[in-house]
Design a protein around this motif. Structure first.
Motif, PDB file in Angstrom:
ATOM      1  N   HIS A  18       0.755  -1.089  -0.110  1.00 35.83           N
ATOM      2  CA  HIS A  18      -0.481   0.360  -0.131  1.00 35.83           C
ATOM      3  C   HIS A  18       1.169   1.927  -0.148  1.00 35.83           C
ATOM      4  N   PRO A  19       0.108   2.478  -0.418  1.00 35.47           N
ATOM      5  CA  PRO A  19       0.923   3.374  -0.430  1.00 35.47           C
ATOM      6  C   PRO A  19       1.615   3.717   0.461  1.00 35.47           C
ATOM      7  N   LYS A  20       2.305   5.015   0.822  1.00 36.74           N
ATOM      8  CA  LYS A  20       3.272   5.146   2.072  1.00 36.74           C
ATOM      9  C   LYS A  20       2.210   6.838   2.219  1.00 36.74           C
ATOM     10  N   GLN A  84      -9.403  -1.007   4.096  1.00 33.99           N
ATOM     11  CA  GLN A  84      -9.194  -0.677   2.050  1.00 33.99           C
ATOM     12  C   GLN A  84      -7.710   0.208   1.817  1.00 33.99           C
ATOM     13  N   TRP A  85      -7.003   0.148   2.083  1.00 38.59           N
ATOM     14  CA  TRP A  85      -5.393   1.268   1.848  1.00 38.59           C
ATOM     15  C   TRP A  85      -6.059   1.835   0.074  1.00 38.59           C
ATOM     16  N   PRO A  86      -5.672   2.489  -0.130  1.00 43.32           N
ATOM     17  CA  PRO A  86      -6.246   3.184  -1.816  1.00 43.32           C
ATOM     18  C   PRO A  86      -5.101   2.897  -2.548  1.00 43.32           C
ATOM     19  N   THR A  95     -14.188   4.835  -1.835  1.00 44.19           N
ATOM     20  CA  THR A  95     -13.617   3.349  -2.275  1.00 44.19           C
ATOM     21  C   THR A  95     -12.484   2.761  -0.874  1.00 44.19           C
ATOM     22  N   ASP A  96     -12.086   3.895  -0.195  1.00 49.41           N
ATOM     23  CA  ASP A  96     -10.875   3.925   0.436  1.00 49.41           C
ATOM     24  C   ASP A  96     -10.974   4.171   1.504  1.00 49.41           C
ATOM     25  N   PHE A  97     -10.257   3.537   2.934  1.00 55.99           N
ATOM     26  CA  PHE A  97      -9.947   4.631   3.692  1.00 55.99           C
ATOM     27  C   PHE A  97      -9.140   5.980   3.756  1.00 55.99           C
ATOM     28  N   ALA A  98     -10.256   7.095   4.177  1.00 54.27           N
ATOM     29  CA  ALA A  98      -9.567   8.228   4.247  1.00 54.27           C
ATOM     30  C   ALA A  98      -9.756   9.741   4.914  1.00 54.27           C
ATOM     31  N   PHE A 140      -5.126   3.358  10.896  1.00 55.41           N
ATOM     32  CA  PHE A 140      -6.079   3.024  10.299  1.00 55.41           C
ATOM     33  C   PHE A 140      -6.821   1.663  10.767  1.00 55.41           C
ATOM     34  N   ARG A 141      -5.569   1.265  11.182  1.00 56.08           N
ATOM     35  CA  ARG A 141      -5.737  -0.331  12.087  1.00 56.08           C
ATOM     36  C   ARG A 141      -6.897  -0.314  12.761  1.00 56.08           C
TER      37      ARG A 141
END
Length: 405
Positions: A18-20, A84-86, A95-98, A140-141
């Protein structure tokens, strides 16, 4: 060859795709049916500020603690237990966690004011992440755990300086030692807030070591853990089992209610045991076997064996968060202080071994009075005496102050 193979396996299974840099806030969606909800949390950290809005804090050790209010938006259509990582930045809340809100706090008073505004402010959940986590990983977790569990508690994240590198195990372990006074003070501050009724500590992996050390320090200073800390949940604890016995004794009495999630197929803890001298880690023992079963029951510790639980975690190290049944158990029962005493507890298939019993026998363990220190040791019982060797046994009559010089 065995050592090389273990190292390769762990690297392959823990590599992140996943992106940093996901901490820069994006506009909060309003009334979008593709958004399931949001999670507001208070984040306390001993990390060093990164100087970037994309990361906020890095893996180095800070000179002072910091408080931050963060809001995470959760998308619809996501499998429970997953983050749900972007796939690209900036994230799309549909669509993503934000992250949709970030506010740095300068004083403890600001933190207390934030807490009073929360709908579930009387119950607090303090989450401590494990090894190899960035600041964003931990945020996020916790957001995933809170949302999936439907818990009625206000979430507080304590994140410590992890370099989030698979080769950084020893640095991360020392960072937990660096952070134990910070966590102790955070728990004291929370317990001292009149609006907080009770506190549950939920710690994962190496974070369990940090949690136990902070509680031990509190117990040594005060003779016992603050009574507002009602529950301690250790998930896959990366703790030397002999050290845990000492920590448990030295925190004094009465103690919080302890629940431990274990899994004998935990590959991460197998690697940790190899690195640390082949001493069993608490989170990888079989609680149905002796001497563990009797000693856990005597200490009043509830042990839940997740070995047969299947998740998408290749290391079998994050089952507590990725299993819908377990995360619901945490949110709906354990955080609210309910002992698992009735036969209506439904944990899903395979989750049956609880200190040698079945689901319907959980209560016999959870309801046990915490009347004696744990005597969990690695050495086998003597064939003649049916007791561990004298040099490793913690006498049930030994008081914590006798162990501290």
């Amino acid at each position: 060859m065995q050592r090389y193979g273990t190292a390769v396996l762990i690297v392959l299974l823990t590599s992140c795709g996943h992106p940093k840099g996901v901490m820069a806030p994006v506009p909060a969606p309003i009334g979008d049916t593709k958004v399931a909800g949001k999670v507001d949390m208070l984040v306390a950290t001993t990390r060093q500020p990164s100087g970037s809005t994309a990361t906020l804090f890095d893996g180095e050790r800070g000179s002072k603690p910091h408080l931050t209010e963060i809001t995470v938006s959760i998308p619809n259509g996501r499998e429970q237990g997953s983050v749900q990582w972007p796939k690209k930045l900036p994230p799309d809340p549909r669509t993503d966690f934000a992250v949709t809100n970030v506010r740095q706090m300068e004083t403890v008073a600001e933190g207390r004011a934030w807490f009073k505004q929360q709908a579930n402010g009387s119950h607090a959940l303090v989450f401590i992440h494990g090894f190899n986590n960035t600041y964003g990983d931990a945020v996020f977790r916790l957001a995933q755990i809170v949302h999936d569990s439907n818990m009625q508690a206000t979430p507080v994240l304590f994140t410590w300086p992890s370099r989030a590198e698979i080769t950084g195990y020893l640095y991360d372990k020392e960072s937990t030692n660096y952070s134990r006074s910070g966590l102790e003070q955070a728990l004291r501050t929370l317990a001292g807030d009149p609006s907080v009724k009770d506190i549950t500590v939920l710690a994962h992996s190496m974070g369990s070591w940090l949690a136990m050390e902070a509680l031990r320090q509190m117990g040594i200073r005060d003779g016992r853990v603050d009574p507002k800390i009602k529950n301690v949940i250790l998930a896959s604890p990366d703790i030397d089992i002999q050290v845990f016995a000492k920590q448990y004794v030295e925190m004094g009495e009465p103690r919080p209610r302890f629940t431990i999630f274990m899994s004998s197929d935990d590959k991460a803890l197998a690697a940790s045991s190899f690195i640390t001298g082949r001493v069993s880690r608490l989170g990888a023992i079989n609680p149905a076997e002796e001497p563990y079963r009797s000693r856990l029951e005597k200490a009043g510790i509830t042990a839940i064996d997740l070995t047969k639980v299947e998740t998408k975690d290749g290391l079998n190290h994050g089952k507590f968060a990725e299993s819908p049944e377990i995360v619901q158990l945490i949110g709906q029962r354990l955080i609210m202080g309910q002992t698992l005493t009735d036969s209506n507890v439904t944990l899903g298939q395979g989750i049956t071994a609880v200190v040698g019993g079945t689901v319907t026998n959980i209560g016999a363990v959870a309801a046990s009075a915490v009347a004696a220190p744990a005597t969990i040791v690695e050495q086998p019982l003597s064939a003649k005496t049916k007791r561990p060797p004298a040099e490793t046994t913690l006498d049930a009559d030994l008081k914590p102050q006798q162990l501290v010089r």
